[in-house]
Design an enzyme around this catalytic site. Structure first.
Site, mmCIF file in Angstrom:
data_model
loop_
_atom_site.group_PDB
_atom_site.id
_atom_site.type_symbol
_atom_site.label_atom_id
_atom_site.label_comp_id
_atom_site.label_asym_id
_atom_site.label_seq_id
_atom_site.Cartn_x
_atom_site.Cartn_y
_atom_site.Cartn_z
ATOM 1 N N TYR B 110 46.171 -1.737 -7.774
ATOM 2 C CA TYR B 110 46.703 -2.935 -8.438
ATOM 3 C C TYR B 110 45.843 -3.289 -9.637
ATOM 4 C CZ TYR B 110 49.645 -4.127 -4.386
ATOM 5 O OH TYR B 110 50.582 -4.119 -3.384
ATOM 6 N N TYR B 149 47.923 2.931 -0.379
ATOM 7 C CA TYR B 149 46.504 2.687 -0.632
ATOM 8 C C TYR B 149 45.800 2.228 0.643
ATOM 9 C CZ TYR B 149 48.182 -2.140 -1.074
ATOM 10 O OH TYR B 149 48.783 -3.350 -0.844
ATOM 11 N N HIS B 162 55.063 0.047 -1.169
ATOM 12 C CA HIS B 162 55.893 -1.162 -1.097
ATOM 13 C C HIS B 162 55.884 -1.914 -2.412
ATOM 14 C CE1 HIS B 162 51.794 -2.563 -0.227
ATOM 15 N NE2 HIS B 162 52.167 -3.705 -0.773
#
Lengths: 162, 242
Positions: B110, B149, B162
């Site tokens: 992220y 992850y 997701h």
């Protein structure tokens, strides 16, 4: 026909990528003489601040909405004016709490400290004891309103089924 | 104690678990000190439910629903489209409602300061998108398939691939934040966030469908995922949408 509802899942620790792109915590113009800061800390059941939480406010009468992430000390803040009351109710905001660890958001309300009479007549009041009511009323603090949210444990905030 | 906490708690599927998540699911360790004290208080009947919030179109940029075109170059990864409808339990479309998504990049990282997974950031990928549903309740995103992850929940814990979704609905009481998963992901059964939905049939509602019809030749794989929002709180009377 009734379709099955899509289940809830946590916002996780990285929600700010998608949900905090723009400042969205002003439900009122800060230049409005009636505008006041609504601030608070979001804490867990051990009293530790929740640094990856998010709080949303909804004014059910004026249809105003806002959101604030929490900072590294669990603090959130809004600029608000007091909502108009709905008929037969006290002025309030609905409050949604999201965080890593919350698989579904939680619902609470914030009432106003200068509305003692209206609060006492609110339909929610009779079902709560004194201590629980106190968790729903903001406190006046240095010209701001303070509303801390405690998820669990001692003096935990009242949360509503939704 | 530390050893105990590191053990994953994997509960057997519970077909009677109902459509809701189990909010105090012990396998997801972060719930322990955070989930609100139960029992919750039941609100009195509410007769004042008003529509909203309403988000104007001007709040959303033209490319906000295309996560592959927010930078000078294209992101690395498997290009996909994710389309679907936002519906209520009666199957009625929820029109003009805000849909926000966020996700990891193709390597499972992220763009967030807290994420220290040793997988590279992609300079051409921010991982956030938003759009409003059309008159048929439809949304559409163009993005890349996020990577799996690791996370610290328990030994060798990996999140399945997701995409996070945030949806408003007609009323604030319909608010939903959830996650969309991909079909056939072997990690899903080991993931306590997914399995916090105890009933496998309810959990399957979180999984998108691969869709050849919306797959665009030579360009992008299509995934289809509808979201159904609740009526919005016991006792409320939803107003007809305009």
């Amino acid at each position: 026909m009734t379709l099955p509802r899509t289940p809830s899942q946590t916002v996780g620790p990285f929600y700010s990528i998608g949900l905090s792109r723009d400042p969205q915590n002003q439900l009122a113009d800060p230049r409005d003489p009636a505008a006041v800061r609504l601030i608070g800390v979001l804490v867990d059941g051990q009293g530790a601040p929740i640094p990856d939480g998010m709080v949303e406010l909804w004014d059910p009468a004026g249809r105003r909405w806002g959101r604030s992430g929490t900072d590294s000390e669990g603090r959130f803040s809004f600029v608000v004016t007091k909502p108009e009351p709905l008929p037969g109710e006290a002025p309030r905001f609905d409050v949604l709490v999201f965080a890593r660890g919350l698989l579904k958001h939680e619902l609470t309300r914030v009432y106003f400290p200068d509305e003692t009479e209206a609060n006492a007549a609110d339909p929610v009041w009779p079902g709560l004891d004194e201590e629980s009511r106190a968790t729903l009323v903001a406190e006046a603090e240095d010209g701001a309103l303070r509303f801390d949210i405690r998820m669990r444990g001692d003096r935990h905030t009242v949360f509503f089924a939704h | 104690m530390a050893q105990l906490e590191a053990d994953p708690v994997v509960l057997p599927d519970d077909p009677g678990g109902g459509p809701e998540v189990q909010v105090d699911y012990p396998g997801y360790r972060s719930t322990r000190w955070r989930v609100a004290e139960r029992p919750l208080v039941t609100l009195p009947e509410e007769f004042h439910a008003l529509d909203g919030p309403v988000f104007g179109e001007d709040a959303i940029g033209e490319l906000d629903n295309d996560l592959t075109r927010q930078h000078p170059g294209e992101p690395i990864g498997e290009r996909i489209t994710v389309t679907g409808r936002i519906l209520d339990e009666d199957g009625r479309p929820i029109r003009g409602t805000l849909v926000e998504i966020w996700q990891a990049n193709a390597g499972g990282r992220y763009r967030h300061e807290v994420d220290q997974h040793p997988s590279p950031l992609d300079p051409n990928f921010s991982g956030a998108g938003r759009c409003r549903t059309d008159s048929d309740g439809r949304y559409r995103f163009v993005t890349i398939k996020p990577g799996a992850y690791p996370w610290g929940n328990h030994e060798n814990a990996w999140r399945p691939q997701h995409i996070h979704f945030s949806v408003f609905g007609r009323q604030f009481t319909q608010r939903l934040v959830t996650q969309m998963y991909f079909p056939g992901d072997p990690l899903m059964e080991y993931d306590p966030i997914a399995t916090s939905v105890r009933d496998p049939k309810a959990r399957a509602l979180l999984v998108a469908r691969f869709d050849l019809d919306t797959t665009q030749p030579e360009w992008a794989l299509g995934y289809q995922w509808d979201i159904v929002l609740g009526r919005g709180g016991a006792g409320t009377t939803p107003l007809e949408d305009a």
